[in-house]
Design a protein around this motif. Structure first.
Motif, PDB file in Angstrom:
ATOM      1  N   UNK A 199       3.772   4.142  -5.624  1.00 17.03           N
ATOM      2  CA  UNK A 199       3.073   4.767  -4.485  1.00 17.03           C
ATOM      3  C   UNK A 199       1.617   4.347  -4.359  1.00 17.03           C
ATOM      4  N   UNK A 200       1.034   3.812  -5.426  1.00 14.72           N
ATOM      5  CA  UNK A 200      -0.362   3.406  -5.376  1.00 14.72           C
ATOM      6  C   UNK A 200      -0.530   1.886  -5.404  1.00 14.72           C
ATOM      7  N   UNK A 201       0.491   1.165  -4.933  1.00 14.22           N
ATOM      8  CA  UNK A 201       0.424  -0.291  -4.837  1.00 14.22           C
ATOM      9  C   UNK A 201      -0.809  -0.687  -4.028  1.00 14.22           C
ATOM     10  N   UNK A 216      -5.038   9.223   2.683  1.00  8.03           N
ATOM     11  CA  UNK A 216      -5.553   8.376   3.767  1.00  8.03           C
ATOM     12  C   UNK A 216      -5.451   6.901   3.379  1.00  8.03           C
ATOM     13  N   UNK A 217      -5.759   6.592   2.119  1.00 11.78           N
ATOM     14  CA  UNK A 217      -5.647   5.206   1.640  1.00 11.78           C
ATOM     15  C   UNK A 217      -4.199   4.737   1.695  1.00 11.78           C
ATOM     16  N   UNK A 218      -3.273   5.582   1.264  1.00  6.83           N
ATOM     17  CA  UNK A 218      -1.843   5.217   1.311  1.00  6.83           C
ATOM     18  C   UNK A 218      -1.390   5.001   2.747  1.00  6.83           C
ATOM     19  N   UNK A 219      -1.800   5.891   3.645  1.00 10.11           N
ATOM     20  CA  UNK A 219      -1.400   5.772   5.049  1.00 10.11           C
ATOM     21  C   UNK A 219      -1.921   4.464   5.660  1.00 10.11           C
ATOM     22  N   UNK A 220      -3.191   4.135   5.386  1.00 18.21           N
ATOM     23  CA  UNK A 220      -3.775   2.907   5.915  1.00 18.21           C
ATOM     24  C   UNK A 220      -3.063   1.690   5.347  1.00 18.21           C
ATOM     25  N   UNK A 279       3.098  -2.657   7.267  1.00 17.97           N
ATOM     26  CA  UNK A 279       4.047  -2.716   8.392  1.00 17.97           C
ATOM     27  C   UNK A 279       3.597  -3.743   9.419  1.00 17.97           C
ATOM     28  N   UNK A 280       2.313  -3.723   9.753  1.00 19.69           N
ATOM     29  CA  UNK A 280       1.778  -4.670  10.731  1.00 19.69           C
ATOM     30  C   UNK A 280       1.931  -6.108  10.232  1.00 19.69           C
ATOM     31  N   UNK A 281       1.579  -6.353   8.975  1.00 20.24           N
ATOM     32  CA  UNK A 281       1.671  -7.705   8.423  1.00 20.24           C
ATOM     33  C   UNK A 281       3.117  -8.172   8.346  1.00 20.24           C
TER      34      UNK A 281
END
Length: 142
Positions: free
Chosen positions: A6-8, A52-56, A62-64
């Motif tokens: 989860x913290x990749x 917030x960091x995980x969401x970003x 996803x975008x990449x």
């Protein structure tokens, strides 16, 4: 990746001397670096800034991923052959003589790139092109 960790690509930054506390997201794809810092103070708590960091990070991944699929599946405006992964290449040797060939390229695994070249002088333009297309199809499995 995020599914297994989860913290990749997320690291905790605690620098008391400079009053800096938060989470840093850092990724690199295709030579482009992406980074953003999420300060605990801006999000109210350590857990909120981590979320917030995980969401970003997830939105960026996803975008990449979608951009990568678009790049692989859509024909580039630079592609004049009409076949993805097949291109006409001209190489100038040190002696000034130029050689032309059709080249098929593909990626057998992430981070790996393979290519095969067919000489236009040896096979002729049409046959070299057809051989490159066939090699690309066989390599990719389509």
């Amino acid at each position: 990746m995020p599914e297994t960790n989860p913290d990749y690509a997320i690291a905790r930054i605690d620098l008391p001397d400079s009053c800096t506390f938060g989470w840093q997201v850092r990724l690199q794809r295709r030579g482009i670096k992406y980074a953003k810092f999420f300060a605990d103070g801006n999000f109210g708590s350590t857990q909120n800034s981590l979320q917030a960091a995980r969401d970003w990070r997830d939105a960026l991944l996803d975008k990449l991923e979608n951009d990568d699929r678009a790049r692989i599946c859509q024909r580039s405006t630079r592609n004049s052959s009409g076949v993805v992964g097949v291109s006409k290449v001209t190489v100038c040797a040190a002696n000034g003589i130029s050689y032309q060939f059709w080249q098929a390229t593909w990626s057998p695994a992430p981070g790996k790139r393979r290519c095969v070249k067919f000489s236009i002088k040896r096979y002729g333009d049409t046959q070299a092109f057809e051989m490159a297309v066939k090699a690309r199809i066989e390599a990719v499995g389509n």
